[in-house]
Write a protein that holds these residues in place. Structure first.
Motif, PDB file in Angstrom:
ATOM      1  N   LEU A 117      11.605 -66.374   9.995  1.00 29.88           N
ATOM      2  CA  LEU A 117      11.548 -64.993   9.532  1.00 29.88           C
ATOM      3  C   LEU A 117      10.183 -64.372   9.868  1.00 29.88           C
ATOM      4  O   LEU A 117      10.090 -63.234  10.320  1.00 29.88           O
ATOM      5  N   LEU A 118       9.142 -65.179   9.680  1.00 28.32           N
ATOM      6  CA  LEU A 118       7.798 -64.706  10.028  1.00 28.32           C
ATOM      7  C   LEU A 118       7.702 -64.404  11.518  1.00 28.32           C
ATOM      8  O   LEU A 118       7.072 -63.437  11.934  1.00 28.32           O
ATOM      9  N   PHE A 119       8.363 -65.257  12.314  1.00 29.88           N
ATOM     10  CA  PHE A 119       8.304 -65.062  13.763  1.00 29.88           C
ATOM     11  C   PHE A 119       8.865 -63.704  14.167  1.00 29.88           C
ATOM     12  O   PHE A 119       8.304 -63.003  15.003  1.00 29.88           O
ATOM     13  N   MET A 120       9.998 -63.334  13.540  1.00 28.57           N
ATOM     14  CA  MET A 120      10.625 -62.047  13.845  1.00 28.57           C
ATOM     15  C   MET A 120       9.638 -60.904  13.693  1.00 28.57           C
ATOM     16  O   MET A 120       9.600 -59.957  14.470  1.00 28.57           O
ATOM     17  N   LEU A 121       8.833 -60.994  12.641  1.00 30.24           N
ATOM     18  CA  LEU A 121       7.874 -59.938  12.372  1.00 30.24           C
ATOM     19  C   LEU A 121       6.693 -60.026  13.320  1.00 30.24           C
ATOM     20  O   LEU A 121       6.240 -59.035  13.875  1.00 30.24           O
ATOM     21  N   ALA A 122       6.207 -61.251  13.496  1.00 32.41           N
ATOM     22  CA  ALA A 122       4.990 -61.438  14.282  1.00 32.41           C
ATOM     23  C   ALA A 122       5.236 -61.161  15.758  1.00 32.41           C
ATOM     24  O   ALA A 122       4.332 -60.735  16.466  1.00 32.41           O
ATOM     25  N   ALA A 123       6.469 -61.394  16.223  1.00 33.62           N
ATOM     26  CA  ALA A 123       6.758 -61.184  17.642  1.00 33.62           C
ATOM     27  C   ALA A 123       6.485 -59.737  18.041  1.00 33.62           C
ATOM     28  O   ALA A 123       5.817 -59.479  19.047  1.00 33.62           O
ATOM     29  N   GLY A 124       6.957 -58.803  17.240  1.00 33.11           N
ATOM     30  CA  GLY A 124       6.726 -57.395  17.534  1.00 33.11           C
ATOM     31  C   GLY A 124       5.250 -57.054  17.505  1.00 33.11           C
ATOM     32  O   GLY A 124       4.722 -56.362  18.375  1.00 33.11           O
ATOM     33  N   LEU A 125       4.578 -57.590  16.517  1.00 40.39           N
ATOM     34  CA  LEU A 125       3.151 -57.316  16.351  1.00 40.39           C
ATOM     35  C   LEU A 125       2.362 -57.829  17.543  1.00 40.39           C
ATOM     36  O   LEU A 125       1.489 -57.141  18.084  1.00 40.39           O
ATOM     37  N   THR A 126       2.676 -59.029  17.973  1.00 36.24           N
ATOM     38  CA  THR A 126       1.916 -59.647  19.057  1.00 36.24           C
ATOM     39  C   THR A 126       2.198 -58.939  20.382  1.00 36.24           C
ATOM     40  O   THR A 126       1.318 -58.778  21.216  1.00 36.24           O
ATOM     41  N   LEU A 127       3.432 -58.468  20.577  1.00 37.43           N
ATOM     42  CA  LEU A 127       3.765 -57.732  21.800  1.00 37.43           C
ATOM     43  C   LEU A 127       2.992 -56.421  21.867  1.00 37.43           C
ATOM     44  O   LEU A 127       2.374 -56.088  22.879  1.00 37.43           O
ATOM     45  N   ILE A 128       3.016 -55.700  20.764  1.00 36.87           N
ATOM     46  CA  ILE A 128       2.355 -54.394  20.720  1.00 36.87           C
ATOM     47  C   ILE A 128       0.842 -54.559  20.896  1.00 36.87           C
ATOM     48  O   ILE A 128       0.188 -53.809  21.607  1.00 36.87           O
ATOM     49  N   PHE A 129       0.327 -55.600  20.267  1.00 35.64           N
ATOM     50  CA  PHE A 129      -1.094 -55.883  20.346  1.00 35.64           C
ATOM     51  C   PHE A 129      -1.469 -56.379  21.750  1.00 35.64           C
ATOM     52  O   PHE A 129      -2.395 -55.869  22.393  1.00 35.64           O
ATOM     53  N   GLY A 130      -0.721 -57.338  22.233  1.00 31.76           N
ATOM     54  CA  GLY A 130      -1.082 -58.005  23.479  1.00 31.76           C
ATOM     55  C   GLY A 130      -0.827 -57.152  24.705  1.00 31.76           C
ATOM     56  O   GLY A 130      -1.611 -57.164  25.651  1.00 31.76           O
ATOM     57  N   ILE A 131       0.254 -56.403  24.717  1.00 27.38           N
ATOM     58  CA  ILE A 131       0.633 -55.667  25.923  1.00 27.38           C
ATOM     59  C   ILE A 131       0.055 -54.266  25.924  1.00 27.38           C
ATOM     60  O   ILE A 131      -0.417 -53.779  26.939  1.00 27.38           O
ATOM     61  N   MET A 132       0.056 -53.631  24.763  1.00 33.06           N
ATOM     62  CA  MET A 132      -0.431 -52.260  24.727  1.00 33.06           C
ATOM     63  C   MET A 132      -1.842 -52.162  24.201  1.00 33.06           C
ATOM     64  O   MET A 132      -2.468 -51.108  24.258  1.00 33.06           O
ATOM     65  N   GLY A 133      -2.339 -53.243  23.616  1.00 35.95           N
ATOM     66  CA  GLY A 133      -3.686 -53.219  23.063  1.00 35.95           C
ATOM     67  C   GLY A 133      -3.812 -52.374  21.822  1.00 35.95           C
ATOM     68  O   GLY A 133      -4.882 -51.877  21.490  1.00 35.95           O
ATOM     69  N   VAL A 134      -2.710 -52.205  21.101  1.00 32.51           N
ATOM     70  CA  VAL A 134      -2.738 -51.376  19.894  1.00 32.51           C
ATOM     71  C   VAL A 134      -2.690 -52.256  18.639  1.00 32.51           C
ATOM     72  O   VAL A 134      -1.792 -53.079  18.491  1.00 32.51           O
ATOM     73  N   VAL A 135      -3.664 -52.078  17.786  1.00 32.29           N
ATOM     74  CA  VAL A 135      -3.650 -52.779  16.502  1.00 32.29           C
ATOM     75  C   VAL A 135      -2.763 -51.974  15.567  1.00 32.29           C
ATOM     76  O   VAL A 135      -3.074 -50.841  15.234  1.00 32.29           O
ATOM     77  N   ASN A 136      -1.664 -52.577  15.165  1.00 35.42           N
ATOM     78  CA  ASN A 136      -0.693 -51.819  14.380  1.00 35.42           C
ATOM     79  C   ASN A 136      -0.612 -52.313  12.934  1.00 35.42           C
ATOM     80  O   ASN A 136       0.164 -53.201  12.614  1.00 35.42           O
ATOM     81  N   LEU A 137      -1.405 -51.707  12.064  1.00 32.50           N
ATOM     82  CA  LEU A 137      -1.398 -52.117  10.653  1.00 32.50           C
ATOM     83  C   LEU A 137      -0.123 -51.684   9.932  1.00 32.50           C
ATOM     84  O   LEU A 137       0.197 -52.189   8.875  1.00 32.50           O
ATOM     85  N   ALA A 138       0.597 -50.729  10.526  1.00 31.63           N
ATOM     86  CA  ALA A 138       1.791 -50.205   9.860  1.00 31.63           C
ATOM     87  C   ALA A 138       3.008 -51.123  10.057  1.00 31.63           C
ATOM     88  O   ALA A 138       4.096 -50.812   9.580  1.00 31.63           O
ATOM     89  N   HIS A 139       2.790 -52.249  10.757  1.00 28.44           N
ATOM     90  CA  HIS A 139       3.920 -53.125  11.065  1.00 28.44           C
ATOM     91  C   HIS A 139       4.653 -53.596   9.804  1.00 28.44           C
ATOM     92  O   HIS A 139       5.877 -53.675   9.781  1.00 28.44           O
ATOM     93  N   GLY A 140       3.898 -53.893   8.750  1.00 29.78           N
ATOM     94  CA  GLY A 140       4.509 -54.340   7.498  1.00 29.78           C
ATOM     95  C   GLY A 140       5.402 -53.277   6.875  1.00 29.78           C
ATOM     96  O   GLY A 140       6.434 -53.594   6.281  1.00 29.78           O
ATOM     97  N   THR A 141       5.022 -52.016   7.037  1.00 36.04           N
ATOM     98  CA  THR A 141       5.842 -50.964   6.427  1.00 36.04           C
ATOM     99  C   THR A 141       7.177 -50.816   7.168  1.00 36.04           C
ATOM    100  O   THR A 141       8.152 -50.382   6.576  1.00 36.04           O
ATOM    101  N   PHE A 142       7.207 -51.194   8.461  1.00 33.92           N
ATOM    102  CA  PHE A 142       8.494 -51.147   9.174  1.00 33.92           C
ATOM    103  C   PHE A 142       9.453 -52.178   8.576  1.00 33.92           C
ATOM    104  O   PHE A 142      10.659 -51.952   8.499  1.00 33.92           O
ATOM    105  N   TYR A 143       8.880 -53.307   8.172  1.00 41.81           N
ATOM    106  CA  TYR A 143       9.668 -54.348   7.487  1.00 41.81           C
ATOM    107  C   TYR A 143      10.237 -53.779   6.184  1.00 41.81           C
ATOM    108  O   TYR A 143      11.436 -53.904   5.905  1.00 41.81           O
ATOM    109  N   MET A 144       9.368 -53.112   5.417  1.00 43.64           N
ATOM    110  CA  MET A 144       9.807 -52.505   4.158  1.00 43.64           C
ATOM    111  C   MET A 144      10.875 -51.426   4.416  1.00 43.64           C
ATOM    112  O   MET A 144      11.906 -51.393   3.739  1.00 43.64           O
ATOM    113  N   LEU A 145      10.611 -50.580   5.423  1.00 39.10           N
ATOM    114  CA  LEU A 145      11.578 -49.514   5.723  1.00 39.10           C
ATOM    115  C   LEU A 145      12.923 -50.117   6.118  1.00 39.10           C
ATOM    116  O   LEU A 145      13.978 -49.614   5.736  1.00 39.10           O
ATOM    117  N   GLY A 146      12.875 -51.209   6.881  1.00 34.90           N
ATOM    118  CA  GLY A 146      14.106 -51.898   7.262  1.00 34.90           C
ATOM    119  C   GLY A 146      14.892 -52.330   6.039  1.00 34.90           C
ATOM    120  O   GLY A 146      16.102 -52.101   5.942  1.00 34.90           O
TER     121      GLY A 146
END
Lengths: 395, 287
Positions: free
Chosen positions: B19-48
């Motif tokens: 379950l953690l992987f599902m969340l972290a995968a998106g975060l790591t892609l956005i961070f690694g490929i686009m170079g964007v630190v996305n603190l709002a990632h947790g709220t997408f989980y909540m919104l989901g």
């Protein structure tokens, strides 16, 4: 050297300060003859609902007096404490120094309460705690001007032990979040259960605010206790109830808890909460004329159902009414004010309770069972349960 | 701890890790490929999770809720990238942190206005509403196994997408050398929009899938976010494979420390992170 520019900037600053209200309260106070009541409650965020309930309950107690305190008009000041402990002192100071309130009513979050408590102790302003159960406020750091109308964190669980032993549950596992409220709830449970002859075979703790309980539920199954006792609240409580049920534990192990386990989460927990037993100083379904009248009046006044927080706010209001009436609204007459409030008996919707020497309610704890999605009172788990008040020296 | 108990805890670890992987995968892609630190990632989980609750209360079917919610989340991610995020690719990380931190407040408030601050629950679909008896008094909910299966399936899909498809090739190329990729005529902006929308979608789907086992409540995104960052850092920023290994490690350490060493359970995963960084300062799989 005073230059023209200096004079200009200084007067501008003074004007600015005056217009933002920094100087105004002194003037206002000299002119008005009103009792100034400050609410420092959470109006946003997770605890917003609780803050609103407390305020409504408080207002209801005042409305029963025609909206007056000791015959005087009341003026309200509000600060949203945001449940943010980092701003606790700052927010309390806004009310005490800027708004010059005579009484400070707040709050829900124990961390924020410690900020209020610091300001209350330093300024000597009357402080009424309508929820936060942080024990030190009515123990080692108790103060003549600080009164609590809710509970101390160990109080509900103090009454739990005997109820469990009466039901033949001699071996129990305790589980909670690893933080101060959890530790204080454990202190009450340990004292009550051991005194009743029970044995705590394991104390489990989950890091706060983690809601991954599965590992510890597996552990509980391996330990095979007669019962599990716990302290959880809010979203975590709903999740714990569901996980406990889904793991199949509710079939063989009776779950007990501090009353907050089943407050406000019954709809979310659904069938998982059925049959769970908790102890607390109130229940919506308390079948007394006093409670029924309170609930009816509350619904009429606010078009909303009251909860335990409304009751605690209502009692804070009742306490202030008693004090203010004794001094005819002159809250600066502190010795007479405190004399009227000390050892008082409050006729509350939860039942009559008395104020302890350390300013914490001595109150009955009800044993409640979740039946069809409602906390049904099935008995009294403890008569006149008091917090130890350890280390309190008023002076 | 006896052997059966050990196996069950292993199962718990894997389920939490996936379950953690599902969340972290998106975060790591956005961070690694686009170079964007996305603190709002947790709220997408909540919104989901809130979307799952909202749709199931209307359609009474979790599968429909997840499909609808996933589409909505991807569209939302796409719009967000177009409106805000794309203007921050070349900005300082601090600016990105400020932006996404502000977004947390906005999403929290929007949720509060739309759905209130109450705790809700989503019913487990009737089909999976059973349990497998493991020991005499412990049973394992079938739905948790379904969650594991869904997460594992998505992990595999993600792996195939990135390593075997043309789109995946472009994504990898863009992460490796942005200018070169652009000069080859590949529309990197388009790739970024896809990656961001996919990341938001993954987080939201994780929230939706988790909703029936985790109740739905306002603060649910924040504690998860910290764990996600730990996973991303351990795994190596930008590496999806790293995120998978790290998530499973975190699941194991968290679960077994809770049971065996409860005194340090609160900091065990951070100790793991420190230990990994000591030997691999860039994380386990820094590409």
């Amino acid at each position: 050297m005073t230059t023209r520019r200096n004079v200009l900037t200084r007067s501008a600053a003074a004007l600015g300060a005056a217009s933002t209200g920094l100087f105004l309260p002194e003037l206002a106070r000299a002119q008005s003859d009103k009792v100034r009541v400050g609410f420092m409650l959470p109006y946003t965020g997770t605890y917003a609902q609780l803050g609103v309930s407390i305020e409504k309950g408080f207002l209801m107690a005042l409305n029963e007096q025609g909206g007056k305190l000791g015959g005087k008009e009341v003026e309200f000041f509000k600060v949203d404490d945001e449940s943010n402990p980092a701003k606790g002192v700052e927010n309390a100071n806004l009310l005490v120094q800027r708004d010059k309130v005579d009484v400070l009513v707040g709050t829900v979050h124990s961390g924020v309460q410690m900020g209020i408590h610091k300001v209350a102790r330093e300024s000597g302003v009357l402080s009424l705690i309508p929820n936060a159960g942080v024990q030190v406020a009515t123990r080692a750091q108790c103060a003549p001007n600080v009164y609590r109308t809710s509970f101390s964190n160990s109080q509900p669980t103090l009454a739990l032990g005997k109820a469990m032993m009466d039901r033949g549950h001699k071996k129990a596992v305790w589980i909670t979040w690893n933080y101060s409220a959890g530790a204080e709830a454990l202190e009450g449970f340990e004292a009550g259960y051991t005194a009743a002859g029970g044995t705590i075979i394991e104390k489990l703790a989950v890091p706060f605010p983690s809601v991954e309980f599965q590992a510890l539920l597996t552990q509980i199954a391996a330990l095979k206790p007669d019962a599990v006792a716990c302290f959880f609240a809010g979203g975590g409580a709903a999740k714990f109830l569901r996980d406990f049920h889904a793991a199949g534990l509710s079939k063989t192990i009776q779950l007990y808890g501090s009353g907050f386990l089943t407050e406000g989460v019954l709809e979310a927990a659904g069938p998982a909460a059925e049959g769970v037993l908790t102890t607390m100083h109130y229940s919506d379904s308390l079948d007394t004329p006093r409670n029924k009248k309170f609930r009816l009046d509350y619904v009429k006044a606010f078009k909303a159902q009251p909860d335990v927080y409304s009751v605690q706010g209502y009692d804070a209001g009742q306490l202030l009414v008693i004090g203010a009436n004794a001094v005819k609204g002159d809250l600066s007459n502190k010795s007479a004010l405190y004399a009227a409030m000390n050892g008082v008996t409050i006729d509350s919707p939860r039942g009559k309770w008395t104020m302890s020497a350390a300013h914490n309610p001595i109150q009955d704890m009800y044993l409640r069972e979740v039946v069809k999605g409602e906390n049904k009172v099935i008995g009294i788990a403890g008569k006149a349960v008091a917090d130890s008040g350890a280390g309190c020296r008023m002076g | 701890m006896d052997f059966a108990n050990f196996l069950i805890q292993l199962l718990n670890s894997v389920q939490y890790g996936l379950l953690l992987f599902m969340l972290a995968a998106g975060l790591t892609l956005i961070f690694g490929i686009m170079g964007v630190v996305n603190l709002a990632h947790g709220t997408f989980y909540m919104l989901g999770a809130y979307l799952a609750w909202f749709f199931t209360s209307h359609f009474d079917n979790l599968l429909i809720a997840i499909v609808l919610g996933a589409l909505l989340a991807v569209a939302f991610g796409w719009a967000l990238e177009w409106l805000l995020i794309r203007h921050f690719y070349k900005r300082d990380h601090l600016d990105q942190v400020l932006l996404t931190f502000g977004l947390i407040y906005i999403f929290q408030e929007a949720r509060s206005i739309l759905w209130g601050d109450d705790v809700h629950s989503v019913a487990v679909p009737a089909m999976f509403n059973g349990a497998i008896q493991l020991t005499e008094n412990l049973s394992y909910p079938v739905y948790r196994l379904v969650v594991s299966a869904v997460c594992a399936g998505l992990a595999l899909g993600l792996y195939l997408l990135i390593s075997k498809t043309r789109l995946g090739m472009k994504i990898r190329a863009g992460a490796f050398n942005r200018e070169m990729t652009e000069s080859l005529g590949i529309n990197i902006r388009f790739i970024h929009a896809i990656v961001f929308a996919m990341g938001v979608g993954l987080a939201a789907v994780a929230g939706m899938v988790a909703a029936p086992i985790s109740s739905v409540y306002p603060g649910m995104g924040s504690s998860v976010l910290i764990m996600c960052f730990v996973v991303v850092v351990i795994g190596g920023i930008g590496s999806v494979r790293g995120a998978l290994v790290a998530a499973l490690m975190v699941g194991l350490v968290d679960t077994f420390c809770k049971v065996l060493l409860p005194e340090i359970a609160g900091m065990a995963v951070y100790m793991l992170m420190a230990a990994v960084l000591l030997f691999k300062p860039e994380g386990l799989f820094k590409s």
